[in-house]
Design an enzyme around this catalytic site. Sequence first.
Site, PDB file in Angstrom:
ATOM      1  CG  ASP A  35      40.026  42.527  54.546  1.00 15.93           C
ATOM      2  OD1 ASP A  35      38.842  42.192  54.737  1.00 15.93           O
ATOM      3  OD2 ASP A  35      40.407  43.140  53.530  1.00 15.93           O
TER       4      ASP A  35
ATOM      5  CG  HIS B 252      37.238  44.877  53.135  1.00 12.24           C
ATOM      6  ND1 HIS B 252      38.258  44.277  52.422  1.00 12.24           N
ATOM      7  CD2 HIS B 252      36.270  45.158  52.231  1.00 12.24           C
ATOM      8  CE1 HIS B 252      37.913  44.187  51.149  1.00 12.24           C
ATOM      9  NE2 HIS B 252      36.718  44.724  51.008  1.00 12.24           N
TER      10      HIS B 252
ATOM     11  CB  SER C 170      37.142  45.222  47.717  1.00 12.08           C
ATOM     12  OG  SER C 170      36.550  44.023  48.176  1.00 12.08           O
TER      13      SER C 170
END
Length: 231
Positions: free
Chosen positions: A179, A210, A125
């Site tokens: 996601d 995610h 991320s």
Amino acid sequence: MNTSSIEIIELVTGGDNSATPVASIVVLHGLGADGHDFVPIAQELDLDAVGPVRFVFPSAPVQPVTINGGYEMRAWYDIHPPGPDGSRAEDEAGLRASQALVQRLLDREAERGVPPGRTVLMGFSQGCAMTLLAGLRAPQRLAGLVALSGYLPLPHTLEAERSDANRNVPIFLAHGTHDPVVEVARGMHARDALRALGYSVKWHAYPMEHSVSAEEVVELNAWLLEVLGKD
């Protein structure tokens, strides 16, 4: 900011932290997490064929994050909410500060005896964005970059700023197709932009949100054995 100003967790594969590592993997966590976040993932990997591998898990500094109402949390840089047209203003100052910090973490591994060519930079991320930002600009050739569930920051500066040493660095790029935090389209845009510049990108898409999937860990393990198995 120097590396002594942040918290760092370390472990060496094989269960012996006194063993001399033959390779290092520096892992950058996502927004609001910390260095503990990816320790369980690292413990799932089997890199015994490589020899002792040192995992380095730094924790980002605590700072206000605009998209979360200014709430203070661990973050590599600030994130602004998207504008009316969907575009986002990037925190270039914060990105650059963390880029310098990540480079110092890489330099620290070299000072401790693991050369850059035996060091992998990995992130999830926000940590993925930092991996691509710092790794592609690192002055010495790295073993590889692992970019999970993120995006390519400051794309307009990459062509001018990228390092010659890492123009052929192997890149493992992965994303969840469901996601809701960082849309898969942003990961695909990173893939396409990197390939357009000639980078060797292995793209993996998984039916997940995610997160990290079991299949992803298996494929990452195989890729790490490949890039770290080379002298």
